[in-house]
Design an enzyme around this catalytic site. Structure first.
Site, mmCIF file in Angstrom:
data_model
loop_
_atom_site.group_PDB
_atom_site.id
_atom_site.type_symbol
_atom_site.label_atom_id
_atom_site.label_comp_id
_atom_site.label_asym_id
_atom_site.label_seq_id
_atom_site.Cartn_x
_atom_site.Cartn_y
_atom_site.Cartn_z
ATOM 1 N N CYS A 129 24.785 -65.694 92.906
ATOM 2 C CA CYS A 129 23.840 -65.717 91.774
ATOM 3 C C CYS A 129 22.676 -64.748 91.952
ATOM 4 C CB CYS A 129 23.333 -67.136 91.543
ATOM 5 S SG CYS A 129 22.807 -68.011 93.027
ATOM 6 N N HIS B 69 16.411 -68.395 89.156
ATOM 7 C CA HIS B 69 16.037 -67.580 90.309
ATOM 8 C C HIS B 69 15.103 -66.453 89.856
ATOM 9 C CE1 HIS B 69 18.799 -69.797 92.584
ATOM 10 N NE2 HIS B 69 19.737 -68.897 92.825
#
Length: 339
Positions: free
Chosen positions: A128, A241
């Site tokens: 990710c 994130h």
């Protein structure tokens, strides 16, 4: 169109979003089969107005399956993916097990769509933190060749799955009453804390998560000469994130040139107005599929540097959305070839 699609890991955090994406994006297929480990067999899941039961992940489960989207631990993928390929299916895999296999394409559709043409039954989706970074790097790399990247990540607890978010909630509740919740998923209590370690020690003091960013970036962008210096940090945020990125390019780019490259790039949204306190933040990017970029500046320390702030929903573009986009890409390229 695919006749039958299988989703492995349907009851996990990423699997649930894959189901949402399959419904929202209307990927063309006639039948969906849900597969998971024995402890999830028999669970019921609603999809497009129907109730589907989770079936056991075993070799015979892949008979008459055309496409598999999977989000499982590495060791599970290592075992089941060959079963699926042997049965004639193509596997889009979210685990880390196949990513650096030279026979397996590592694909972000906005960055290297042509790579899917070389698959031998398995296509890998990146980590990710790598995914959102290469979406941001790709337009700069095409225009001026990325030479070096210094990146610090601020990674959400959902990157460790459902257990990560449960531990965040428990840790915060404990901290609020002056207690310490014993960590199980992370190395230390995550409530009101930052942990500068994601993964195990891997190479010269860098962790496994950090080295994934090094190796995967080079593979996706097709340039082994790119130097990447990462520091990965777990933060007390449930989803999304964030990354602080400094990019040095071989050819100089003006600030306006860099901004225009970002504006025109597929999958990127710019939120950049410091005077009005507008920039990407995890809470604003939650549930969205783009990579969001702000705080775009020239590197005032010298060199051909551009620095910026990058945020993306790690469960969507960082995982589920990218896998579904790979499936869409395969359908599109297959249709082009047969037209």
């Amino acid at each position: 169109m695919y006749e039958t699609l299988a989703l492995v890991g349907a009851t996990g955090a990423v699997g649930r979003i894959v189901l949402e994406q399959l419904a929202e994006r209307e990927l063309p297929f006639k039948r969906l089969k849900l597969l998971a480990s024995e402890r999830s067999v028999g669970k019921e899941v609603r999809f497009r107005g129907e109730t589907l039961k989770v079936e056991l992940l075993e070799p015979s489960a892949f008979n008459n399956i055309d496409l598999v989207i999977a989000s499982t631990p590495d060791e599970v993928s290592a075992e089941f993916a060959p079963w699926a390929v042997k049965a004639g299916a193509v596997v889009v895999d979210e685990s880390g097990y196949w990513r650096m296999d030279p026979k397996v394409p590592l694909v972000v559709p906005e960055v290297n769509p042509e790579a899917v043409d070389n698959h031998q039954g398995i296509i890998a989706s990146p980590n990710c933190s790598t995914t959102q970074m290469v979406v941001a790097l790709a337009p700069l790399h095409r225009a001026a060749r990325v030479r070096r990247v210094v990146v610090s990540t601020y990674q959400a607890t959902s990157g460790a799955g459902l257990a990560g978010n449960e531990e965040l909630n428990d840790s915060v509740r404990s901290a609020l009453v002056g207690q310490t919740h014993p960590p199980k998923t992370f190395q230390h209590p995550i409530g009101f804390n930052l942990i500068p370690q994601i993964g195990s020690e891997k190479h010269e003091g860098y962790t496994s998560e950090e080295m994934k960013m090094v190796y995967e970036t080079r593979k996706i962008l097709g340039d082994e000469g790119i130097q990447v210096c990462p520091t990965c940090v777990r933060v007390p945020v449930s989803t999304g994130h964030s990354e602080s990125i400094l990019v040095e390019t071989e050819s100089p780019l003006t600030l306006e040139e860099a901004k225009e490259l970002f504006r025109q790039a597929e999958g990127i949204t710019i939120v950049d107005d410091l005077q009005s306190s507008k920039y990407p933040m995890p809470r604003d990017c939650n549930g969205k599929d783009d990579v969001f970029i702000g705080r775009i500046r020239k590197d005032i320390s010298g060199g051909n540097g551009i620095t910026f702030w990058c945020v993306s929903d790690n469960l969507r573009k960082g995982a589920a959305t990218n896998a579904v986009q790979i499936a869409e890409l395969m359908i599109k390229r297959s249709a082009t070839k047969t037209a």
